[in-house]
Each structure stands twice: as C-alpha cells, then as structure tokens.
Design an enzyme around this catalytic site. Structure first.
Site, mmCIF file in Angstrom:
data_model
loop_
_atom_site.group_PDB
_atom_site.id
_atom_site.type_symbol
_atom_site.label_atom_id
_atom_site.label_comp_id
_atom_site.label_asym_id
_atom_site.label_seq_id
_atom_site.Cartn_x
_atom_site.Cartn_y
_atom_site.Cartn_z
ATOM 1 N N HIS A 119 -29.056 9.628 33.574
ATOM 2 C CA HIS A 119 -29.311 8.304 33.228
ATOM 3 C C HIS A 119 -29.127 7.322 34.350
ATOM 4 O O HIS A 119 -27.844 7.075 34.559
ATOM 5 C CB HIS A 119 -28.967 8.074 31.832
ATOM 6 C CG HIS A 119 -29.384 6.759 31.130
ATOM 7 N ND1 HIS A 119 -30.791 6.340 31.300
ATOM 8 C CD2 HIS A 119 -28.688 5.617 30.879
ATOM 9 C CE1 HIS A 119 -30.849 5.074 30.614
ATOM 10 N NE2 HIS A 119 -29.403 4.662 30.166
ATOM 11 N N CYS A 136 -33.463 8.381 26.821
ATOM 12 C CA CYS A 136 -33.236 9.142 27.954
ATOM 13 C C CYS A 136 -31.809 9.752 28.261
ATOM 14 O O CYS A 136 -31.748 11.042 28.462
ATOM 15 C CB CYS A 136 -33.437 7.908 29.107
ATOM 16 S SG CYS A 136 -32.900 8.524 30.878
ATOM 17 N N ASP A 190 -39.965 10.805 33.734
ATOM 18 C CA ASP A 190 -39.034 9.914 32.748
ATOM 19 C C ASP A 190 -40.286 9.234 31.731
ATOM 20 O O ASP A 190 -41.307 8.659 32.350
ATOM 21 C CB ASP A 190 -38.457 8.726 33.391
ATOM 22 C CG ASP A 190 -37.143 7.848 32.545
ATOM 23 O OD1 ASP A 190 -37.280 8.005 31.506
ATOM 24 O OD2 ASP A 190 -36.542 7.344 33.171
ATOM 25 N N ASP A 191 -40.138 9.608 30.423
ATOM 26 C CA ASP A 191 -41.002 9.104 29.411
ATOM 27 C C ASP A 191 -42.513 9.610 29.521
ATOM 28 O O ASP A 191 -43.431 9.016 29.242
ATOM 29 C CB ASP A 191 -41.285 7.215 29.452
ATOM 30 C CG ASP A 191 -40.136 6.652 28.943
ATOM 31 O OD1 ASP A 191 -39.067 7.257 28.473
ATOM 32 O OD2 ASP A 191 -40.114 5.530 29.028
ATOM 33 N N ASP A 236 -38.467 13.989 29.591
ATOM 34 C CA ASP A 236 -36.978 13.708 28.916
ATOM 35 C C ASP A 236 -37.324 13.311 27.422
ATOM 36 O O ASP A 236 -36.554 13.373 26.866
ATOM 37 C CB ASP A 236 -36.216 12.685 29.474
ATOM 38 C CG ASP A 236 -36.649 11.478 29.675
ATOM 39 O OD1 ASP A 236 -37.744 11.067 29.449
ATOM 40 O OD2 ASP A 236 -36.014 10.526 30.351
#
Length: 456
Positions: A104, A51, A11-12, A307
């Site tokens: 998510h 996301c 994530d990120d 993502d």
C-alpha cells in the site's frame, strides 16, 4: 523444477474486465489474451474492500480477522505478525524484484490540490525496500491543469473539501504528460528486468495504480469508447430501503451518487473508469510482450489480480468500502508455466478468495505451502479436480463480515443486522432476504461459518 513468478496487481480494478462479462462495453484485449493462456477464476473475492487490508491478506494468505489488519492497522512491527510470501520466497532462494504499487501507498493529492501542483508526490506507506532484492518505487503522478475537470467541487475553497474528494475526478491527461505516468514507468522497469533476468528463480511484482482515481488518462483511451452509447449500471431508486442502517450509512457517505447525478457526470465518470481500465490493459499488454521475448518466457507463472472491487452507482454507491458484490469481486487469472499450461482448465466459477493466491502460486511453482495460512491451493482445481466449495469471506472493519458461497451472499454487521441475497435470482442484490423465514436455514448455516476475531 522451480518456476519464476510474474505477479501483476491493478489498483481498484473491479470485475468489469471482458473475460468476466460484467460490463458490455469494456475493451481489455490483453487481459483477454491472459485469460486464454491460463485459468480465470470468475468469482474471486477480496478479503477487504480496501487496498492495504486486501494486500496484506494476499501477502500473508490470511484473513483480516487473523492478521488484525482491517484497514490501516500496523502490520510490520506487530508482535507475532504473519510472514509474507515475499519473505518465504527469499528464504527459498528467489530473487525478488518489484516496481510500482505492490504494498500500500498513495499519492499526496491534498498537497497537490492545495498548492496547485501539476504533480502529486508518492507516499510509500507500507512498502519496505529492505524486503526486496531490488525495487523501483512509484514516480510522482502528472496532473492536468484546471482541476477538477468534472467541476463538481471548488478547488478555490480547497480546505473546505472532504479529503475523499481531493482526487474524485476524471478527464483527459495531456498527451505530452503520458511519458511521465507512473504506470508507464513501472512497465519500463519491469521490461528491463525481464530482458535480463537473474540466473536464480525470480519473483517479479508489477503494481499498477490505474484504474484507481483520479481517472486521468490520455485521450486515445477515452476514444476507445463512444461516451453517449455507454451502458450505465442498473440502479434501483429504493435499493437501500431494505438494508441495515450501517450499510446505508456506508453507501451514502459521502453522497457521491447524488453529487454525480446532480452534476450530470454519471456517464462521464463511467467513461473515465473504462478509459482507465483500458489504459491498465495497455500496460499489461506491454508486460506480456516483455515476458514473451524474455529468456525466462517458458518457465514463468503469471498471476493477474485486482486488490478490491469498485461501485459506479450500483446500490446508489460509489467507490469501495462496502460489503456488496461490486466492491468485493475482483479479477484473478493464473497462467501456469508453458510446460504445465496445456491441461489447465480455462474457467472456474466456484467462489474463491484472494488469500488462495499465496498457496496456489507456491503449489504451482513446486514449493511447499506453509501450513499456518487461511488460504488453500487451487492448483488441483485448475487441473480438473472438483473445487471444494468453501464459503469465501470479505471483511470491512472489525466485526463486519460477508460470505459468498454457491449462489448466496450472507452479511452480518457488528451490530447484529444482516443481509442475504440469492445471486441465482437476484444478481444485482436488490432484495434482502435476511428477514424471510423461507431462508432462515441458509442464514443459520452461513452465520455459523463466520470468522472469529483474533483467530490464529
């Protein structure tokens, strides 16, 4: 022969990983190992700098303009929704196991901050357990005491805070809390699965939350870096003077860069993000070792992706939610099964999209690629064919689209304003050429390639 799939999403995680060379100080030895084993797509772009929209695109192989999911719009119960590749794999007899943040979800930092809890509970927003044969959800996240550690906000006046700042923090997580970190527990769940995989082909999804904010990781990951010697992003003080009003508003709301620099936290924030990347890399290494010792080691394809990207001051912006390079460029590494790995190219530089992940995995594993998707298989390019140079689209909210094609980025906003950047001469996107008549043909050509809203 049908192959298994080990699917890893972080994530990120932006393009600062060492195989992409976007930050000179980053340490990601396990991602480097993955890159040596397969194909790194060096210019991969998410379909949305957010996301949920990005992940729904990956699982459907479709753009937001096709699915209608630009941010948090309903997906599962929408009429005529696109099937996910998870469903398609189960139809083909795959056992589908997942752990962590795959679809998510989010931690409830609002309740944790207001009530001074030492953990944040998980909200499994878009995951549907019934879609899986087995799934292990995300555990609560341990939080350090005396938050916020960066002292930029007053948690004694928590109700007055912008909700976007509930987790905008970084610093050391006490070592005794490491065993409770959700990503470590996700790694343990996947390790158990790989140690005793099912007899049928499997899809194993691993969802890591870090390096998503807040950047709380144990001290040893901060110790990978000399805080005072870290390289900070290049920033131009007047960088937003030539961008449309809508882009400027997105960049400056909330005023993160002003807040961070006025509190002398820029270097500490970069330190926190790099430490969190190294923490994620550590978990990826544990997953790789689990696969290497698994009975399924020789017949499993692996994919690693992020993502969406992330700004840390570039263009005077932090976080994502914009249509510039740092928010849209992501890692994407595909490792074929060992029987197919020898002839694969190590790097492909042409722009590709995360919607290509679905058809690429199916093609690589000997499965028929569904027709009604927007993505394309990249397998022929992995094995030597010249990639088809197709503009790659990223969308943020309906009507705002950005295309990456060859050296160009062209963006058109819902109000008709535009940006054009030549990455060959301007890799930091400092000079908007949209109003320059010398490049009007480039703009016109890319404008004609913008997606239609509600396409089918």
């Amino acid at each position: 022969m049908t192959s298994n799939i080990l699917f890893i999403v972080a994530d990120d995680l932006n393009s600062w990983i060492s195989p992409l060379g976007r930050h000179p100080d980053v340490k990601t030895p396990n991602i480097e190992k993955l890159a040596r084993l397969g194909t790194t797509f060096t210019h991969t772009y998410c379909t949305a700098p957010y996301c949920n929209a990005s992940r729904m695109s990956v699982f459907t192989g479709c753009l937001p303009s096709t699915t209608g999911v630009y941010a948090n719009e309903p997906f599962w119960d929408a009429p005529l929704r696109r099937p996910t590749f998870l469903e398609k794999l189960r139809e083909r007899g795959y056992f589908c196991f997942g752990a962590g943040k795959v679809f998510h979800g989010y931690f409830d930092y609002a309740t944790a901050g207001r009530d001074r809890h030492r953990h944040a509970g998980w909200v499994d927003a878009e995951n549907r357990p019934a879609m899986w044969d087995a799934f292990e959800t995300v555990n609560p996240e341990p939080l350090p005491p005396n938050r916020p550690l960066n002292k930029m906000f007053d948690f004694n006046r928590f109700e007055a805070l912008d909700p976007r700042n509930h987790h905008f923090d970084w610093g050391l997580l006490p070592d005794e809390q490491e065993s409770l970190m959700p990503d470590m527990l996700t790694t343990q769940a996947v390790t158990r699965f790989l140690a005793a995989p099912p007899q049928q082909p499997f899809f194993c999804a691993t969802g890591f939350y870090k390096p998503h904010l807040p950047w709380y990781v144990p001290k040893r990951f901060f110790d990978h870096y000399d805080r005072d010697a870290l390289s900070l992003p290049f920033v131009k003080a007047d960088d937003l003077d030539d961008v449309p009003d809508i882009a400027k508003a997105w960049a400056l709301s909330p005023p993160d860069h002003e807040t961070i620099t006025s509190h002398h936290q820029w270097r500490d924030a970069v330190h926190g993000y790099l430490a969190s990347i190294s923490y994620c890399d550590h978990q990826i290494g544990a997953i790789l070792r689990a696969l290497e010792s698994s009975p399924a080691a020789d017949d499993t394809a692996v994919v690693l992706w992020g993502d969406n990207g992330f700004h840390l001051g570039e263009k005077l912006h932090w976080r994502k939610f914009v249509l510039w390079e740092e928010a849209t460029r992501v890692p994407f590494i595909v490792i074929p099964p060992k029987s197919k790995a020898q002839a694969a190219k190590s790097r492909i530089s042409e722009p590709v999209s995360l919607i290509d992940l679905f058809p690429t995995l199916f093609d690589l594993c000997g499965l028929d690629v569904p027709q009604q998707i927007d993505g394309r298989s990249l397998v022929s390019a992995m094995y030597g064919a010249q990639p088809v140079e197709t503009p790659v689209t990223t969308t943020w909210l309906a009507g705002n689209h950005s295309l990456r094609w060859k050296n160009w980025r062209f963006t058109r906003y819902v109000d008709g304003s535009e940006e054009l950047y030549d990455h060959a001469a301007d890799p930091h996107e400092w000079n908007n050429l949209a109003g320059d008549n010398r490049f009007s043909n480039v703009s016109a050509s890319l404008r004609a390639r913008l997606p239609e809203e509600g396409a089918s």
